[in-house]
Design an enzyme around this catalytic site. Structure first.
Site, short mmCIF file in Angstrom:
data_model
loop_
_atom_site.label_atom_id
_atom_site.label_comp_id
_atom_site.label_asym_id
_atom_site.label_seq_id
_atom_site.Cartn_x
_atom_site.Cartn_y
_atom_site.Cartn_z
N LYS A 92 98.37 17.81 8.45
CA LYS A 92 97.75 17.34 9.69
C LYS A 92 97.99 15.84 9.87
CE LYS A 92 94.43 21.09 9.69
NZ LYS A 92 93.14 21.60 9.25
N GLN A 100 87.57 19.57 7.11
CA GLN A 100 88.39 20.63 6.53
C GLN A 100 87.49 21.65 5.82
OE1 GLN A 100 91.82 20.95 6.94
NE2 GLN A 100 91.49 22.94 6.02
N ASP A 138 88.21 21.12 16.51
CA ASP A 138 88.40 22.48 15.98
C ASP A 138 87.71 23.51 16.88
OD1 ASP A 138 90.02 22.72 13.76
OD2 ASP A 138 88.48 22.06 12.35
#
Ligand code: NAP
Length: 285
Positions: free
Chosen positions: A52, A96, A119
């Site tokens: 990422k 994460q 997200d």
């Protein structure tokens, strides 16, 4: 023989578009910024975070990484999220997952400002997706939709079967297909007659997490087969949920693993970061 959906190439196109968007924003004095929080030392999470960060760099997106030890407390993590909520050079915040045991990921996600939730896991964003008036879409299902659109695969009126009902993939995937007028069936570990249901699918999306789970006898002739799975086979090689060798001759379109849905997930994260930067700058579309 199926047409291979080249997720790597399609993701590269999305990333090029993101790069152009970043340049346009830069000209207005805006640099999109993403903060990534990783807790503990799970090797898979570390690889995802590195990928990422690299993708941000290539797109010209500013990124910050917060690598916290596994013994970080819930309170410390929440304080960091709050700090990032306030930080003006950070537009998107990504935690994460999974978090080490003992940390409550639902509470952490709830703490992220919905406008920085790239997200799209915050309940407010999930609710918006349900209604169909969303700002962000979760990256993996959004990536699948992008693949289907890119290939001009018709969705309206089709029977789409999604295997898996996780909050990250299965449920939002089904919702996005429904928004595009598909007739959607969601299957899971308690589904009876799974094979028969899958065999009715015009579009079959597998998000199970079991190597070679979808076999040829579960797939209708000429179905579109999307493989979200990321597993290791008996030789330790990356593979999907679909038994590619068996299924590919029967399908009209199929995504490979690697090189299918995986690359799209990061590309969509970059896209969401641009959306967040526009939102923070008051430039809502
Ligand atoms: P998850 O949370 O473990 O969910 C798996 C789903 O599969 C569950 O809903 C489960 O049903 C269902 N399932 C398990 N065994 C089944 C069976 N025998 N028959 C029917 N359904 C069954 O996994 P996830 O986070 O959704 O991820 C799914 C896969 O996608 C994993 O391989 C993951 O690594 C991969 N993934 C890939 C990307 C990418 O970028 N390509 C992103 C995210 C995830 P129950 O709900 O009944 O337990």
């Amino acid at each position: 023989m199926a047409k291979l959906i080249d997720g790597k190439a399609i993701a590269a196109e999305v990333r090029e578009q993101v790069k152009r968007d970043v340049e346009r924003l830069e000209r207005k004095g805006i640099t999109p910024g993403l903060a990534v929080i990783i807790v503990g030392d799970d090797p898979a999470s570390r690889t995802y975070v590195n990928n990422k960060k690299k993708a941000c760099e290539q797109a010209g997106i500013y990124s910050e990484e917060y690598a916290l030890p596994a013994n970080t407390t819930q309170d410390e993590l929440l304080k960091l999220v709050e700090k990032l909520n306030q930080k003006s050079d950070i537009d998107g915040i990504l935690v994460q997952l999974p978090l080490p045991s003992g940390l409550d990921e639902h509470e952490v996600i709830r703490a992220i400002h919905p406008g920085k939730d790239v997200d799209a896991f915050h309940a407010e964003n999930v609710g918006k997706i349900m209604i169909g008036k969303f700002q962000f879409l979760p990256c993996t299902p959004a990536g699948v939709m992008e693949l289907l659109h890119h290939e001009n695969i018709s969705i309206s009126g089709k029977h789409c079967v999604v295997i898996g009902r996780s909050n990250i993939v299965g449920k939002p995937m089904a919702m996005l297909l429904l928004h595009e007028h598909a007739t959607v069936t969601i299957c899971h570990s308690r589904t009876e007659n799974l094979k028969e249901i899958c065999k009715q699918a015009d579009i079959l999306v597998a998000a199970v997490g079991k190597a070679k789970f979808v076999t040829a006898d579960m797939v209708k002739e000429n179905a579109v087969v999307i493989d979200v799975g990321m597993n290791r086979d008996e030789d330790g090689k990356l593979c999907g949920d679909v038994d590619f060798k068996q299924v590919e001759p029967k399908a009209s379109y199929i995504t490979p693993v690697p090189g299918g849905v995986g690359p799209m997930t990061i590309a969509m994260l970059l896209k969401n970061t641009i959306t967040a930067a526009k939102y923070q700058a008051g430039m809502e579309e």
